[in-house]
Design a protein around this motif. Structure first.
Motif, PDB file in Angstrom:
ATOM      1  N   ARG A 193       1.234  -1.289   0.009  1.00 50.90           N
ATOM      2  CA  ARG A 193      -0.058   0.231   0.065  1.00 50.90           C
ATOM      3  C   ARG A 193       0.857   1.673   0.224  1.00 50.90           C
ATOM      4  O   ARG A 193       0.926   2.208  -0.743  1.00 50.90           O
ATOM      5  N   ARG A 194       2.055   0.731   0.445  1.00 52.36           N
ATOM      6  CA  ARG A 194       2.889   2.450   0.662  1.00 52.36           C
ATOM      7  C   ARG A 194       3.579   2.098  -0.938  1.00 52.36           C
ATOM      8  O   ARG A 194       3.251   4.248  -0.779  1.00 52.36           O
ATOM      9  N   HIS A 195       3.656   1.740  -1.566  1.00 49.93           N
ATOM     10  CA  HIS A 195       4.188   1.806  -3.213  1.00 49.93           C
ATOM     11  C   HIS A 195       3.247   1.593  -3.477  1.00 49.93           C
ATOM     12  O   HIS A 195       3.411   3.011  -4.564  1.00 49.93           O
ATOM     13  N   LEU A 196       1.733   1.806  -3.055  1.00 51.25           N
ATOM     14  CA  LEU A 196       0.761   2.242  -4.243  1.00 51.25           C
ATOM     15  C   LEU A 196       0.559   3.734  -4.136  1.00 51.25           C
ATOM     16  O   LEU A 196       0.579   4.702  -5.309  1.00 51.25           O
ATOM     17  N   LEU A 197       0.355   4.371  -2.730  1.00 47.23           N
ATOM     18  CA  LEU A 197      -0.190   5.453  -2.286  1.00 47.23           C
ATOM     19  C   LEU A 197       1.220   6.147  -2.638  1.00 47.23           C
ATOM     20  O   LEU A 197       0.463   7.307  -3.719  1.00 47.23           O
ATOM     21  N   GLY A 198       1.788   5.530  -2.933  1.00 47.01           N
ATOM     22  CA  GLY A 198       3.911   6.648  -3.133  1.00 47.01           C
ATOM     23  C   GLY A 198       3.494   7.032  -4.683  1.00 47.01           C
ATOM     24  O   GLY A 198       3.694   7.784  -4.700  1.00 47.01           O
TER      25      GLY A 198
END
Lengths: 302, 423
Positions: B376-381
């Motif tokens: 999720r961190r990657h997606l939101l980033g």
């Protein structure tokens, strides 16, 4: 056309008729008539009227008996009209060629599992028409499960594709309407009296001879009904061409949909619908005449 | 019947012989009766006077909103998958739950809209008969249907004094659009870009221009749409014309460009419903796409590129509006303003991944990314830095708006562009 046979029947009914229930037959037919009037006659009158109006959606359409719309839509869309009938006929032929053996096998060879096979035949109807058609996009993908391995083995050239061609659309129509062919043919075959076949065998007819001269002619009314049930909806279909078609496979159903929902050009959409209806009726009656069937509906209902 | 001698004069014959049977007469009468109602039939027009001057608009706003009060309920009609969902429970929408907690207004939310045309067809009869459509808020694209809703008087004029967050936080590019100058009836819900999506591995080079869609190497591998609005507008860009100021002569040039592309055998299919999966599978190498589609496809493992061509791409907007028949308009207006809070807009963007009309949502997504972990961190980033969600200044300068067509122009436009894909 008057039918002069069965002179014995009226005598029987006349003798049994009592003064009271003279109206009974009419009362029994009444729901059917009301249904027809409410859901067929009224909408058709409204649509005929709409096809003769002019105007636009915002300012309204007025009745002007503008017959020119009919000429206009035929002139503009004759290619798609002819294409629809050709695709419909091709799909119907394919349905008959594929469906007849299936119906034959279920009627004569499936034994006590008949109902299972009939159920399997109807099973796809439990899934949405659009979803089933859409899934052919996955099955027939250029490098999908079917074409991919064949291309890999060098059987097919690398740029071979089925989707976006007329074959994909006709194939989709055939797939979607096949049960409509199999079921009436099955019913007709089921009704063929085993004694007739036995008699043919007794008279030294070969198996092929029995089929060609006894079974096939007796099942033709079923084929006729199947042709009606597949040809009419297949020619008017707009889902298959939309999902599986390419740049020049548009059918008249797609045009009607666009005219009605996107352009809000109700007169053109209505006129085109009636032209299609007329073309279909003409095709069906020509077919009936060619087949030597006097009464189309009689044959279909048998 | 007693025998009568045949009269000698031919015209007399017609009087004595039963030329018209009773059955025939009955048939003729029935036929005439069936045709008679045709003359009486018509579909009434429903054009309403549309307020133009600011005084007229102010009067219309007053007229609609005076005496209206909060009712504590609202119903919202939307397209599918077009709002934030709880990752654990797809049926829950956290921003709506928070809205209910804060304001006490309960929302019944339905994803009932498939496309502008069928939705219009579905609710138009209810509008025409003056009945409510059962919704207080709905999403309408900034296309010719929006003009129809406005001209037919189906939309409530918005009271901007109750939309402070929109005034403060709405991006400048999304205000005062050509399809609704002054946002009299609509505020943007989500926006998106139309450009070219392609698979670099298959195409083997960079695509930078609409003219690249004429490359013979792409024979039978280009996807276009069966949508006259988008097709006409991108073709205008392709022939170097800004759609908004285009003339009828430009339209013909654009249609010729599209016809040339079709006749050269470049186009595999014209479809708005199948291009995305076809592109992902490799049946298409390049296609007209919406920006959000490419972002979502790449999230599920594809390696597609999205370009706004040098000649320009399109910026389109889906809008929130309130039907004039709404039963709970004040509640709807309250919600309309609520989604312009940066935190709310950010949450919605995190799920929807189209172009966000609230620029201030970007730092919020970046903050959420920093707080999240793993995938999720990657997606939101990538979302917070994606030019597909927050277009860069350079991108924005290349984006053009759809041509707004009046009723007559729309007919001419459709007559030019529809035959290309309905061949």
């Amino acid at each position: 056309m008057e039918r002069a046979v069965r002179t014995d029947l009226p005598v029987l009914t006349r003798r049994r008729r009592r003064p009271g229930p003279v109206l009974a037959p009419y009362l029994l037919v009444l729901p059917g008539w009301l249904w027809l009037a409410a859901f067929f006659v009224t909408p058709v009158i409204v649509m005929v009227s709409l096809s003769l109006q002019t105007g636009d959606f915002i300012d309204g359409f007025r009745q002007t008996f503008h017959f020119r719309t009919y000429a206009d839509v035929v002139e503009t869309y004759h290619v798609q009209l002819v294409r629809s009938l050709v695709y419909g006929a091709a799909a119907t032929t394919a349905c008959a060629l594929v469906g007849y053996p299936v119906a034959y096998w279920i009627a004569f060879r499936a034994g006590r599992h008949k109902s299972v096979f009939l159920f399997l035949l109807l099973l796809p109807f439990f899934v949405s028409f659009v979803i089933r058609t859409q899934s052919w996009n996955v099955v027939l993908a250029d490098n999908g499960v079917v074409l991919g391995p064949l291309k890999h083995l060098g059987v097919l050239p690398a740029d071979f594709h089925v989707l976006a061609t007329p074959y994909a659309v006709i194939g989709g129509l055939t797939y979607n309407f096949l049960p409509f062919m199999v079921l009436p043919v099955y019913v007709a075959l089921e009704r063929v009296d085993a004694k007739v076949i036995e008699a043919a065998t007794d008279l030294y007819a070969s198996r092929a001879g029995t089929f060609w001269r006894v079974v096939l002619p007796l099942s033709l009314p079923g084929v006729f009904a199947g042709v009606l049930l597949t040809f009419v909806p297949a020619s008017a279909d707009y889902v298959n061409a939309g999902i599986l078609g390419g740049p020049s496979t548009t059918m008249v159903g797609n045009i009607i949909q666009t005219e009605y929902f996107t352009n809000l050009n109700y007169p053109a959409a209505a006129a085109l619908s009636f032209v299609l209806m007329g073309a279909l009726l003409l095709a069906v009656f020509t077919y009936a005449r060619a087949l030597g069937t006097d009464d189309v509906l009689e044959a279909a209902a048998r | 019947m007693p025998h009568q001698p045949t009269p000698s004069a031919p015209w007399l014959r017609g009087l004595t012989e039963p030329r018209c049977s009773r059955r025939g007469l009955l048939r003729a009468a029935l036929g005439a009766a069936a045709l008679a109602p045709l003359a009486a039939c018509s579909v009434p027009g429903a054009r309403k006077p549309v307020p133009h001057t600011s005084a007229q608009i102010a009067a219309a706003v007053d007229g609609f909103w005076t005496g209206r009060e909060k009712r504590g309920r609202l119903s919202f009609a939307n397209y599918t998958q077009y709002i934030d969902t709880d990752p654990g429970d797809q049926s829950r929408h956290p921003t709506m739950d928070a809205f209910t907690r804060e304001t006490g207004i309960r929302i019944s939310y339905d994803e009932v809209i498939d496309d502008s045309a069928s939705w219009f067809g579905k609710i138009q009869p209810e509008f025409a008969s003056g009945q409510g459509i059962g919704y207080d808020l709905m999403v309408v694209g900034g296309d010719s249907y929006l003009s129809k809703y406005i001209e037919l008087g189906y939309l409530a004029p918005l009271d901007h004094s109750r939309l402070p967050h929109f005034a403060e936080r709405g991006g400048a590019a999304f205000k005062n659009t050509s399809f609704d100058p002054g946002n009299v009836y609509t505020v943007p819900w989500q926006s998106g870009m139309t450009g070219i999506g392609y698979d670099p591995a298959k195409v083997g080079r960079k695509i930078t221009s609409w003219q690249d869609l004429l490359d013979p190497k792409l024979h039978g591998k280009v996807g276009m749409w069966n949508d006259a609005v988008q097709m006409g507008n991108i073709a205008l860009l392709a022939v170097g014309v800004d759609p908004e100021t285009s003339t009828h002569a430009d339209w013909r040039k654009a249609a010729a460009w599209l016809r040339g592309q079709r006749d050269a055998g470049l186009v595999r299919s014209y479809s708005t419903s199948t291009y995305q999966s076809s592109l992902q599978r490799g049946d298409l190498y390049a296609s007209l796409v919406y920006s959000g589609d490419v972002f979502q496809a790449n999230q599920s493992g594809s390696h597609l590129e999205f370009v706004i061509p040098d000649e320009g791409g399109l910026l389109w907007t889906d809008n929130l509006c309130i039907p004039s028949t709404a039963a709970h308009p004040v509640d709807a207006l309250t919600y309309m303003d609520y989604v312009y809070r940066p935190e709310v807009a950010a949450r919605i963007s995190e799920t929807v991944q189209f172009v966000c009309p609230v620029p201030d949502a970007q730092p919020v997504i970046a903050r959420d990314a920093a707080a999240a972990t793993g995938k999720r961190r990657h997606l939101l980033g990538s979302l917070s830095t994606s030019p597909l969600v927050f277009p860069t200044k350079a991108d924005q300068s290349k984006l053009r708006h759809l041509r707004v067509l009046d009723e007559t122009e729309e007919k001419q436009w459709n007559a030019l562009f529809e035959p290309i894909y309905q061949s």
